[in-house]
Design an enzyme around this catalytic site. Sequence first.
Site, mmCIF file in Angstrom:
data_model
loop_
_atom_site.group_PDB
_atom_site.id
_atom_site.type_symbol
_atom_site.label_atom_id
_atom_site.label_comp_id
_atom_site.label_asym_id
_atom_site.label_seq_id
_atom_site.Cartn_x
_atom_site.Cartn_y
_atom_site.Cartn_z
ATOM 1 C CG ASN A 66 -0.363 -0.018 2.539
ATOM 2 O OD1 ASN A 66 0.615 -0.715 2.779
ATOM 3 N ND2 ASN A 66 -0.936 0.737 3.463
ATOM 4 C CB ILE A 67 1.830 3.626 -2.364
ATOM 5 C CG1 ILE A 67 2.666 2.386 -2.738
ATOM 6 C CG2 ILE A 67 2.627 4.915 -2.461
ATOM 7 C CD1 ILE A 67 3.856 2.120 -1.843
ATOM 8 C CD GLU A 68 -1.489 5.276 4.413
ATOM 9 O OE1 GLU A 68 -2.188 4.425 4.971
ATOM 10 O OE2 GLU A 68 -0.900 6.200 5.054
ATOM 11 C CB CYS A 109 -5.127 -1.320 -1.706
ATOM 12 S SG CYS A 109 -6.397 -0.240 -1.012
ATOM 13 C CD GLU A 121 -5.667 -5.447 -1.170
ATOM 14 O OE1 GLU A 121 -4.662 -4.870 -0.710
ATOM 15 O OE2 GLU A 121 -6.660 -5.725 -0.471
ATOM 16 C CB CYS A 130 -10.848 -1.809 0.721
ATOM 17 S SG CYS A 130 -10.177 -1.256 -0.871
ATOM 18 C CB CYS A 159 -9.025 -4.216 -3.223
ATOM 19 S SG CYS A 159 -7.719 -2.977 -3.023
#
Length: 139
Positions: free
Chosen positions: A48-50, A59, A61, A94, A97
Amino acid sequence: VLREVIMTREELIEEAFKAMENSYAPYSNFHVGAAVLTKDGKVFWGANIENASFGATNCGERSAIFAAYSNGYRKDTIEALAIVSDGDRIAAPCGICRQVLSELITGDTPIYLSNRKDEMDTCMNELLPYQFTTEDVCR
């Protein structure tokens, strides 16, 4: 004919934990890693890269499945997906995803979820039983 994959469920989960080390989560401090195993034995990582603009966050996945697709793989060549987190509970994909994965992997592709304390095996047919698909859009 693709060669037989020699990677256990546990090894794929470990690959996902390695991918989680690349997570960038300064806002939630919730780290996710994912690993996609292809039928020819390749593994694609995602984390995950915010982003401060939360809608621009990606996310783990989706990062992993997009990496596999970016390298020419498609749903019929995906063997399994592992998704891990450092949370107290197992983190399932989520909603966004689930929608993306419902189009990019088959409904019965194994999905392994883990947080080091607990594990669960599932698939898209279980996670999203009434999927919105291309059949709904392309009539």
